[in-house]
Enzyme design. Sequence first.
Site, PDB file in Angstrom:
ATOM      1  N   THR A   8       8.086  -0.423   8.540  1.00  0.00           N
ATOM      2  CA  THR A   8       7.429  -1.682   8.168  1.00  0.00           C
ATOM      3  C   THR A   8       6.704  -2.278   9.349  1.00  0.00           C
ATOM      4  OG1 THR A   8       7.744  -3.886   7.206  1.00  0.00           O
ATOM      5  CG2 THR A   8       9.459  -3.140   8.692  1.00  0.00           C
ATOM      6  N   LYS A  11       7.032  -8.616  10.255  1.00  0.00           N
ATOM      7  CA  LYS A  11       8.006  -9.177  11.205  1.00  0.00           C
ATOM      8  C   LYS A  11       9.201  -9.818  10.509  1.00  0.00           C
ATOM      9  CE  LYS A  11       4.958 -10.211  15.031  1.00  0.00           C
ATOM     10  NZ  LYS A  11       3.799 -11.073  15.178  1.00  0.00           N
ATOM     11  N   LYS A  13      10.554  -9.010   7.566  1.00  0.00           N
ATOM     12  CA  LYS A  13      11.463  -7.943   7.122  1.00  0.00           C
ATOM     13  C   LYS A  13      12.201  -7.356   8.318  1.00  0.00           C
ATOM     14  CE  LYS A  13       8.656  -5.901   3.419  1.00  0.00           C
ATOM     15  NZ  LYS A  13       7.973  -4.638   3.036  1.00  0.00           N
ATOM     16  N   ASP A  70       9.608  -1.785  -0.036  1.00  0.00           N
ATOM     17  CA  ASP A  70       8.507  -2.424  -0.744  1.00  0.00           C
ATOM     18  C   ASP A  70       9.117  -3.500  -1.622  1.00  0.00           C
ATOM     19  OD1 ASP A  70       5.495  -2.065  -0.874  1.00  0.00           O
ATOM     20  OD2 ASP A  70       6.019  -2.455  -2.963  1.00  0.00           O
ATOM     21  N   GLY A 154       7.190 -15.268   4.004  1.00  0.00           N
ATOM     22  CA  GLY A 154       6.594 -15.057   2.690  1.00  0.00           C
ATOM     23  C   GLY A 154       6.677 -16.290   1.806  1.00  0.00           C
ATOM     24  N   HIS A 181      17.644 -10.082  -2.204  1.00  0.00           N
ATOM     25  CA  HIS A 181      17.265  -8.808  -2.839  1.00  0.00           C
ATOM     26  C   HIS A 181      17.389  -7.658  -1.831  1.00  0.00           C
ATOM     27  CE1 HIS A 181      14.030 -10.870  -0.900  1.00  0.00           C
ATOM     28  NE2 HIS A 181      13.132  -9.926  -1.096  1.00  0.00           N
ATOM     29  N   ARG A 182      16.998  -7.943  -0.577  1.00  0.00           N
ATOM     30  CA  ARG A 182      17.044  -6.899   0.469  1.00  0.00           C
ATOM     31  C   ARG A 182      18.495  -6.546   0.798  1.00  0.00           C
ATOM     32  NH1 ARG A 182      13.405  -9.213   2.842  1.00  0.00           N
ATOM     33  NH2 ARG A 182      11.839  -7.875   1.877  1.00  0.00           N
TER      34      ARG A 182
HETATM   35  O1  LIG Z   1       9.620 -15.143   0.577  1.00  0.00           O
HETATM   36  C1  LIG Z   1       9.837 -13.952   0.658  1.00  0.00           C
HETATM   37  N1  LIG Z   1      11.068 -13.530   1.017  1.00  0.00           N
HETATM   38  C2  LIG Z   1      11.425 -12.249   1.056  1.00  0.00           C
HETATM   39  O2  LIG Z   1      12.565 -11.921   1.392  1.00  0.00           O
HETATM   40  C3  LIG Z   1      10.413 -11.324   0.698  1.00  0.00           C
HETATM   41  N2  LIG Z   1      10.402 -10.002   0.603  1.00  0.00           N
HETATM   42  C4  LIG Z   1       9.163  -9.666   0.243  1.00  0.00           C
HETATM   43  N3  LIG Z   1       8.388 -10.750   0.099  1.00  0.00           N
HETATM   44  C5  LIG Z   1       6.969 -10.827  -0.266  1.00  0.00           C
HETATM   45  O3  LIG Z   1       6.538  -9.562  -0.654  1.00  0.00           O
HETATM   46  C6  LIG Z   1       5.658  -8.990   0.317  1.00  0.00           C
HETATM   47  C7  LIG Z   1       6.086  -7.590   0.600  1.00  0.00           C
HETATM   48  O4  LIG Z   1       5.011  -6.696   0.478  1.00  0.00           O
HETATM   49  P1  LIG Z   1       5.195  -5.252   1.110  1.00  0.00           P
HETATM   50  O5  LIG Z   1       6.504  -4.707   0.658  1.00  0.00           O
HETATM   51  O6  LIG Z   1       4.000  -4.437   0.900  1.00  0.00           O
HETATM   52  O7  LIG Z   1       5.352  -5.577   2.667  1.00  0.00           O
HETATM   53  P2  LIG Z   1       4.288  -5.911   3.787  1.00  0.00           P
HETATM   54  O8  LIG Z   1       2.929  -5.415   3.391  1.00  0.00           O
HETATM   55  O9  LIG Z   1       4.402  -7.348   4.123  1.00  0.00           O
HETATM   56  O10 LIG Z   1       4.853  -5.044   5.023  1.00  0.00           O
HETATM   57  P3  LIG Z   1       5.101  -3.433   5.053  1.00  0.00           P
HETATM   58  O11 LIG Z   1       6.584  -3.247   4.971  1.00  0.00           O
HETATM   59  O12 LIG Z   1       4.394  -2.835   3.872  1.00  0.00           O
HETATM   60  O13 LIG Z   1       4.564  -2.971   6.365  1.00  0.00           O
HETATM   61  C8  LIG Z   1       5.854  -9.841   1.558  1.00  0.00           C
HETATM   62  O14 LIG Z   1       4.716  -9.817   2.394  1.00  0.00           O
HETATM   63  C9  LIG Z   1       6.145 -11.191   0.960  1.00  0.00           C
HETATM   64  O15 LIG Z   1       4.939 -11.784   0.534  1.00  0.00           O
HETATM   65  C10 LIG Z   1       9.135 -11.781   0.374  1.00  0.00           C
HETATM   66  N4  LIG Z   1       8.852 -13.090   0.369  1.00  0.00           N
HETATM   67 MG   LIG Z   2       2.760  -3.621   2.579  1.00  0.00          MG
END
Ligand SMILES: O=c1[nH]c(=O)c2ncn([C@@H]3O[C@H](COP(=O)(O)OP(=O)(O)OP(=O)(O)O)[C@@H](O)[C@H]3O)c2[nH]1
Ligand SMILES: [Mg+2]
Length: 203
Positions: A8, A11, A13, A70, A154, A181-182
């Site tokens: 990922t 930051k 996550k 994801d 997020g 959820h994570r």
């Molecule tokens: O308030 C939140 N609390 C959370 O706990 C949470 N977990 C996911 N999200 C949202 O969902 C997108 C993931 O999209 P995503 O899985 O493609 O990740 P990303 O693109 O940000 O990073 P990468 O892991 O792909 O590099 C994120 O950006 C957030 O907008 C969250 N929002």
């Molecule tokens: Mg992503």
Amino acid sequence: MKTVIIATKNKGKAKEFESLFSAKGYEVKTLLDVPDAPDVEETGTTFEENAILKAEAIAHQLGHFVIADDSGLIVDALDGRPGVYSARYAGESKSDEANTKKVLQELEGVPEAERTARFYCALALASPNQETITVSGTMEGLITEQPSGTNGFGYDPVFFVKEQGKTNAELTKEEKNQISHRAHALKALDEKLGQFLKREEGM
Ligand SMILES: O=c1[nH]c(=O)c2ncn([C@@H]3O[C@H](COP(=O)(O)OP(=O)(O)OP(=O)(O)O)[C@@H](O)[C@H]3O)c2[nH]1
Ligand SMILES: [Mg+2]
């Protein structure tokens, strides 16, 4: 210390995985520690598909097993949006603030009872040596009318958790990591991780 690589660049996550895994005695590395890590296009239509795309691409690139996450927000009154587009809902600049604002605007006038939502997290564990494993976890909540709290990332400031009487951004890191959820997905992965690592070591 044992190390896991999380594929990922997010930051928020990364921080959550660091505290979730340090409790298990693992050190976490992410793509933020890997210069020139490729951007994997998220072309899937489900969280699982995208988690697998990211995990397999990075595992092959690094020649090492990795975990990819994801995740996203599913709002019932928006027919499940932003869903797999959660990170880029308001555009490719991936602004948490703009994304949150867009969801609040789309929900203007929607009564509290209809503001139900959930976070979904798919994790994929992939290695160049063996078949990919996927697990998932969810967390239920309500979308508030205004952001509140500064923790998390997020959509956390607008995601209200009834049991806690707080938004995710008002919870401490430790509190969110008990119920997110994570955290639920990681618990499901934990049951399979031992066997996976044993097979990995045998190769
Ligand atoms: O308030 C939140 N609390 C959370 O706990 C949470 N977990 C996911 N999200 C949202 O969902 C997108 C993931 O999209 P995503 O899985 O493609 O990740 P990303 O693109 O940000 O990073 P990468 O892991 O792909 O590099 C994120 O950006 C957030 O907008 C969250 N929002
Ligand atoms: Mg992503």
